[in-house]
Design an enzyme around this catalytic site. Structure first.
Site, PDB file in Angstrom:
ATOM      1  N   LYS A  62       0.857  -1.338  -0.052  1.00  0.00           N
ATOM      2  CA  LYS A  62       0.099   0.026  -0.035  1.00  0.00           C
ATOM      3  C   LYS A  62       0.966   1.200   0.043  1.00  0.00           C
ATOM      4  O   LYS A  62       1.686   1.405   0.659  1.00  0.00           O
ATOM      5  CB  LYS A  62      -0.777  -0.135   1.051  1.00  0.00           C
ATOM      6  CG  LYS A  62      -1.979   1.100   1.303  1.00  0.00           C
ATOM      7  CD  LYS A  62      -3.064   1.105   2.452  1.00  0.00           C
ATOM      8  CE  LYS A  62      -2.475   1.405   3.494  1.00  0.00           C
ATOM      9  NZ  LYS A  62      -2.435   3.119   3.732  1.00  0.00           N
ATOM     10  N   LYS A  95      -7.555   7.334  -1.677  1.00  0.00           N
ATOM     11  CA  LYS A  95      -8.892   8.163  -1.311  1.00  0.00           C
ATOM     12  C   LYS A  95      -9.330   9.325  -2.003  1.00  0.00           C
ATOM     13  O   LYS A  95      -9.575  10.364  -1.494  1.00  0.00           O
ATOM     14  CB  LYS A  95      -8.374   8.447   0.034  1.00  0.00           C
ATOM     15  CG  LYS A  95      -8.016   7.418   1.230  1.00  0.00           C
ATOM     16  CD  LYS A  95      -8.117   7.925   2.736  1.00  0.00           C
ATOM     17  CE  LYS A  95      -7.640   6.656   3.673  1.00  0.00           C
ATOM     18  NZ  LYS A  95      -6.225   6.604   3.420  1.00  0.00           N
TER      19      LYS A  95
END
Length: 278
Positions: A62, A95
């Site tokens: 990530k 996001k």
């Protein structure tokens, strides 16, 4: 049919039509790892050193690519090489949170061109379904997958109740592209109406806030163990950052490797315990 909670990753991989979801589940089974390392550091050398050390032990890396102070495109080239070498997928934790036309550009253009290299990215549900439509127009032709934020691990997070339910409804309407959630427990059936067909529903759940040694930090992060996350709450992927590499400066590869192996083992044991309940 068994709930996804009790099925093996390999059994679930066979059912997923999205190539990113299928590939992730297959890697998890092959490498016996449900560990994702969140590489949140600001120097490219530290970033790549950590990934080189943990690569053999993770299913997913990530990234927050925009926090690298010395970013250039060679970082992406090396990241992709490591992804191939160690067989892990890349999840850019972007996001996204804007209207459809804007996220199309954020996803595909600019200096990062996220869609070109990140197998998976994520988005907030706040803008409504248009954010999925926009991202899907870029991601589907490239065989990408999207994660929606349904719950967060920080103290006082507003991602609860009706917000979580609406995020799941949005995902349910776009199962071709939305492959799962950032969440703290399983999402199947959440917010479903009487007319929704949820019999085959299987969303991946990626859980941040995982730690073996601490329960929180000064910034409001709250930590749970792999046992609590995978076995008790039914999540699929544990996301670990500082618990593996500390401050992320002048990285000690040996220590990073040791901690990655430790979390890999703990996550896999919790998973085996979960599926053996059948």
């Amino acid at each position: 049919m068994l709930s996804p909670l009790l099925q093996t990753y390999n059994e679930r991989a066979k059912k997923h039509s999205n190539k990113a979801a299928k590939a992730l589940l297959e890697i998890m089974e092959e490498k016996q790892s449900n560990l994702s390392v969140s590489v949140d550091v600001t120097k490219s050398k530290d970033f790549l050193d950590i990934i080189e050390a943990v690569g053999p032990h993770v299913c997913l890396i990530k990234t927050h690519i925009d926090i690298l102070e010395d970013f250039d495109t060679t970082v992406i080239d090396r990241l992709q090489e490591l992804s191939e070498k160690h067989k892990f997928l890349i999840f850019e934790d972007r996001k996204f949170a804007d209207i459809g036309s804007t996220v199309v550009l954020q996803y595909s253009k600019g200096i990062y061109k996220i869609a070109d290299w990140a197998h998976i990215t994520n988005a907030h549900a706040v803008p409504g379904p248009s954010i999925i439509t926009g991202l899907a127009s870029v991601g589907i032709p490239k065989d990408r997958g999207l994660i929606l934020l349904a719950e967060m691990s920080s103290k006082g997070a507003l991602t609860t109740g009706s917000y979580t339910e609406e995020a799941v409804r949005m995902a349910r309407a776009r199962r071709d592209f939305v492959i799962g959630f950032i969440a703290q427990h399983r999402m199947e059936g959440i917010g479903a109406s009487d007319t929704d067909n949820i019999a085959e529903e299987d969303f991946l759940v990626l859980a941040p806030g995982v730690g073996l040694d601490v329960t929180g930090d000064a910034m409001g992060q709250q930590y749970r163990t792999p046992e609590q996350v995978v076995f008790e709450s039914g999540c699929d992927v544990i996301i670990v950052g500082r618990g593996i590499y500390g401050k992320g400066e002048n990285v000690d590869r040996g220590e990073v490797l040791k901690q990655a192996q430790r979390y890999q083992a703990a996550g896999w044991e919790a998973y085996k315990k979960r599926v053996q309940r059948t």
